[in-house]
Design a protein around this motif. Structure first.
Motif, PDB file in Angstrom:
ATOM      1  N   UNK A   1      29.894 -22.071  36.133  1.00  0.00           N
ATOM      2  CA  UNK A   1      30.298 -22.159  34.728  1.00  0.00           C
ATOM      3  C   UNK A   1      29.227 -22.824  33.866  1.00  0.00           C
ATOM      4  N   UNK A   2      28.577 -23.878  34.365  1.00  0.00           N
ATOM      5  CA  UNK A   2      27.498 -24.493  33.593  1.00  0.00           C
ATOM      6  C   UNK A   2      26.376 -23.494  33.314  1.00  0.00           C
ATOM      7  N   UNK A   3      26.118 -22.614  34.278  1.00  0.00           N
ATOM      8  CA  UNK A   3      25.090 -21.593  34.078  1.00  0.00           C
ATOM      9  C   UNK A   3      25.413 -20.712  32.883  1.00  0.00           C
ATOM     10  N   UNK A   4      26.689 -20.424  32.693  1.00  0.00           N
ATOM     11  CA  UNK A   4      27.089 -19.594  31.552  1.00  0.00           C
ATOM     12  C   UNK A   4      26.684 -20.249  30.239  1.00  0.00           C
ATOM     13  N   UNK A   5      26.829 -21.558  30.148  1.00  0.00           N
ATOM     14  CA  UNK A   5      26.459 -22.247  28.915  1.00  0.00           C
ATOM     15  C   UNK A   5      24.958 -22.191  28.690  1.00  0.00           C
ATOM     16  N   UNK A   6      24.180 -22.297  29.764  1.00  0.00           N
ATOM     17  CA  UNK A   6      22.726 -22.193  29.611  1.00  0.00           C
ATOM     18  C   UNK A   6      22.326 -20.796  29.144  1.00  0.00           C
TER      19      UNK A   6
ATOM     20  N   UNK B   1      38.331 -19.986  31.047  1.00  0.00           N
ATOM     21  CA  UNK B   1      37.715 -21.316  30.953  1.00  0.00           C
ATOM     22  C   UNK B   1      36.316 -21.219  30.371  1.00  0.00           C
ATOM     23  N   UNK B   2      35.600 -20.144  30.708  1.00  0.00           N
ATOM     24  CA  UNK B   2      34.245 -19.958  30.168  1.00  0.00           C
ATOM     25  C   UNK B   2      34.323 -19.660  28.670  1.00  0.00           C
ATOM     26  N   UNK B   3      35.256 -18.804  28.281  1.00  0.00           N
ATOM     27  CA  UNK B   3      35.443 -18.511  26.851  1.00  0.00           C
ATOM     28  C   UNK B   3      35.666 -19.795  26.067  1.00  0.00           C
ATOM     29  N   UNK B   4      36.532 -20.657  26.589  1.00  0.00           N
ATOM     30  CA  UNK B   4      36.860 -21.900  25.894  1.00  0.00           C
ATOM     31  C   UNK B   4      35.645 -22.816  25.805  1.00  0.00           C
ATOM     32  N   UNK B   5      34.923 -22.976  26.914  1.00  0.00           N
ATOM     33  CA  UNK B   5      33.751 -23.854  26.915  1.00  0.00           C
ATOM     34  C   UNK B   5      32.677 -23.339  25.963  1.00  0.00           C
ATOM     35  N   UNK B   6      32.491 -22.024  25.948  1.00  0.00           N
ATOM     36  CA  UNK B   6      31.463 -21.454  25.078  1.00  0.00           C
ATOM     37  C   UNK B   6      31.797 -21.688  23.612  1.00  0.00           C
ATOM     38  N   UNK B   7      33.027 -21.420  23.222  1.00  0.00           N
ATOM     39  CA  UNK B   7      33.404 -21.599  21.819  1.00  0.00           C
ATOM     40  C   UNK B   7      33.332 -23.060  21.408  1.00  0.00           C
ATOM     41  N   UNK B   8      33.793 -23.951  22.282  1.00  0.00           N
ATOM     42  CA  UNK B   8      33.759 -25.372  21.970  1.00  0.00           C
ATOM     43  C   UNK B   8      32.333 -25.906  21.903  1.00  0.00           C
ATOM     44  N   UNK B   9      31.463 -25.371  22.722  1.00  0.00           N
ATOM     45  CA  UNK B   9      30.094 -25.884  22.804  1.00  0.00           C
ATOM     46  C   UNK B   9      29.191 -25.380  21.692  1.00  0.00           C
ATOM     47  N   UNK B  10      29.372 -24.110  21.276  1.00  0.00           N
ATOM     48  CA  UNK B  10      28.406 -23.496  20.369  1.00  0.00           C
ATOM     49  C   UNK B  10      28.997 -23.082  19.021  1.00  0.00           C
TER      50      UNK B  10
ATOM     51  N   UNK C   1      46.254 -10.413  25.669  1.00  0.00           N
ATOM     52  CA  UNK C   1      45.268 -10.460  24.600  1.00  0.00           C
ATOM     53  C   UNK C   1      45.364 -11.755  23.802  1.00  0.00           C
ATOM     54  N   UNK C   2      46.578 -12.248  23.623  1.00  0.00           N
ATOM     55  CA  UNK C   2      46.747 -13.519  22.925  1.00  0.00           C
ATOM     56  C   UNK C   2      46.085 -14.663  23.691  1.00  0.00           C
ATOM     57  N   UNK C   3      46.030 -14.550  25.014  1.00  0.00           N
ATOM     58  CA  UNK C   3      45.379 -15.576  25.823  1.00  0.00           C
ATOM     59  C   UNK C   3      43.907 -15.727  25.445  1.00  0.00           C
ATOM     60  N   UNK C   4      43.257 -14.615  25.108  1.00  0.00           N
ATOM     61  CA  UNK C   4      41.855 -14.688  24.688  1.00  0.00           C
ATOM     62  C   UNK C   4      41.715 -15.479  23.386  1.00  0.00           C
ATOM     63  N   UNK C   5      42.623 -15.234  22.451  1.00  0.00           N
ATOM     64  CA  UNK C   5      42.576 -15.965  21.184  1.00  0.00           C
ATOM     65  C   UNK C   5      42.836 -17.445  21.418  1.00  0.00           C
ATOM     66  N   UNK C   6      43.781 -17.752  22.279  1.00  0.00           N
ATOM     67  CA  UNK C   6      44.088 -19.154  22.578  1.00  0.00           C
ATOM     68  C   UNK C   6      42.896 -19.865  23.212  1.00  0.00           C
ATOM     69  N   UNK C   7      42.112 -19.126  23.996  1.00  0.00           N
ATOM     70  CA  UNK C   7      40.934 -19.707  24.641  1.00  0.00           C
ATOM     71  C   UNK C   7      39.781 -19.907  23.665  1.00  0.00           C
ATOM     72  N   UNK C   8      39.871 -19.309  22.472  1.00  0.00           N
ATOM     73  CA  UNK C   8      38.845 -19.503  21.459  1.00  0.00           C
ATOM     74  C   UNK C   8      38.073 -18.265  21.071  1.00  0.00           C
ATOM     75  N   UNK C   9      38.417 -17.118  21.642  1.00  0.00           N
ATOM     76  CA  UNK C   9      37.676 -15.893  21.334  1.00  0.00           C
ATOM     77  C   UNK C   9      37.942 -15.423  19.912  1.00  0.00           C
ATOM     78  N   UNK C  10      36.893 -14.897  19.286  1.00  0.00           N
ATOM     79  CA  UNK C  10      37.019 -14.310  17.958  1.00  0.00           C
ATOM     80  C   UNK C  10      37.435 -12.850  18.020  1.00  0.00           C
ATOM     81  N   UNK C  11      37.248 -12.213  19.173  1.00  0.00           N
ATOM     82  CA  UNK C  11      37.616 -10.815  19.327  1.00  0.00           C
ATOM     83  C   UNK C  11      37.586 -10.416  20.782  1.00  0.00           C
ATOM     84  N   UNK C  12      38.151  -9.219  21.050  1.00  0.00           N
ATOM     85  CA  UNK C  12      38.282  -8.740  22.419  1.00  0.00           C
ATOM     86  C   UNK C  12      37.931  -7.263  22.471  1.00  0.00           C
ATOM     87  N   UNK C  13      37.123  -6.890  23.457  1.00  0.00           N
ATOM     88  CA  UNK C  13      36.967  -5.480  23.786  1.00  0.00           C
ATOM     89  C   UNK C  13      38.097  -5.117  24.728  1.00  0.00           C
TER      90      UNK C  13
END
Length: 332
Positions: free
Chosen positions: A235-240, A263-272, A307-319
């Motif tokens: 997961x840390x690699x994803x942030x890098x 968890x990666x979606x959430x960390x990415x949105x919170x971090x960047x 799909x709502x789970x993606x929004x809750x995790x912080x995603x702006x959109x979903x494919x």
């Protein structure tokens, strides 16, 4: 945030759940049509809509039918459509030259969509696997998927798609340095307003099987993609990777697959705080469809909940392949 909560009975959380109106007032996240990007598969021919057996309800469409699908998506309010080609085996080669042909399936489909539904954004896929006789996202040399030579090919592919009228370039290859090379090439060629939605954290996942059937890559693939796609344990690699791609000029970033990596979606949105997307991939889609067809779940409710789970995790959109179904439900 440290919540302040009165003791029971002063605090009764059920008060706000009493009616649909009250639940709507306190809802923290919601799903809208504007959140959706619809992935579609394009194939050669005319007047063709060919079912993908491992993805019930999903079709491979000829270019003319892709244009019709785009008109439908535009009418439903879906903001973007993403193209994936089902390339004839005769056009798959080791040099992957079809990938940047101005008249390949994707580029013809871009032009057809722009003519039929000019208000919808067109996203493309940038990777060599649909055109590679080896089924890999990059060139294979002596058994190794080589990075720098692949990036040069991906840049040519990017420019061909931009010339055809693509609004969003979607590099899914996971080669190092490709975002910077693509951005530099786009700027130099005058395509300054073309966005890059980078598959910045794409995992070597078992959830991609039905997709590979849909694009005809399953039989061609030799070996696996673990030397360039991410290890599911990291997961840390994803942030890098996200940080690198943003610094090289990505406008938006994506995590793929989706539900197993919230968890990666959430960390990415919170971090960047950058525009963050997830791909609800073919395996996720197929599992929901199969369970619904067997009567084990309520398909529509699980579709919306997932799909709502993606929004809750912080995603702006979903494919998501569910995009038209979701749009119809949300529009009533």
């Amino acid at each position: 945030m440290t919540p302040t909560v009165a003791a029971f009975p002063a605090a009764r959380f059920r008060r706000a759940r009493k009616s649909p109106a009250l639940r709507a007032l306190v809802r923290e996240n919601s799903l809208g049509v504007d959140d959706l990007i619809w992935p579609v598969f394009v194939r050669d021919g005319e007047g063709i809509e060919e079912p993908v057996p491992s993805m019930p309800g999903v079709m491979r469409r000829s270019v003319d039918r892709i244009a019709q699908a785009a008109v439908e998506a535009q009418a439903l309010g879906i903001p973007a459509i993403c193209l994936f080609p089902y390339t004839d085996a005769a056009l798959k080669t080791e040099d992957c030259a079809e990938a940047w042909s101005p008249d390949n399936l994707s580029n013809r489909a871009i032009r057809a969509i722009k003519a039929a539904a000019p208000d919808i954004a067109v996203m493309t896929d940038v990777a060599l696997d649909p055109y590679n006789i080896n089924g890999h996202d990059g060139y294979v040399v002596d058994g190794e998927i080589v990075n720098d030579e692949t990036v040069e090919a991906l840049v040519k592919m990017t420019l061909a798609q931009a010339e055809a009228g693509a609004d969003i370039i979607g590099p899914s290859d996971m080669m190092d340095g490709r975002i910077g090379a693509m951005r530099q090439a786009l700027e130099a060629a005058g395509h300054r307003n073309v966005l890059i939605l980078s598959y910045a954290a794409k995992y070597a996942s078992a959830f991609y099987g039905p997709f590979r059937d849909a694009v005809g890559a399953s039989g061609a693939l030799t070996g696996d993609k673990k030397t360039y796609q991410m290890d599911p344990g990291n997961s840390d690699e994803a942030l890098r990777l996200i940080q690198r791609d943003l610094s090289e000029g990505a406008d938006m970033v994506m995590i793929k697959p989706g539900l197993a990596y919230l968890d990666i979606c959430h960390r990415v949105k919170q971090s960047f705080g950058a525009p963050t997307y997830a791909y609800q991939v073919s395996g996720e889609y197929a599992m929901i469809k199969a369970a619904a067809q067997n009567g084990w779940i309520d398909g529509d409710k699980v579709m919306l909940e997932s799909l709502l789970a993606f929004k809750r995790a912080g995603c702006d959109g979903i494919l998501t392949y569910f995009a038209p179904d979701v749009a119809r439900i949300l529009q009533g």
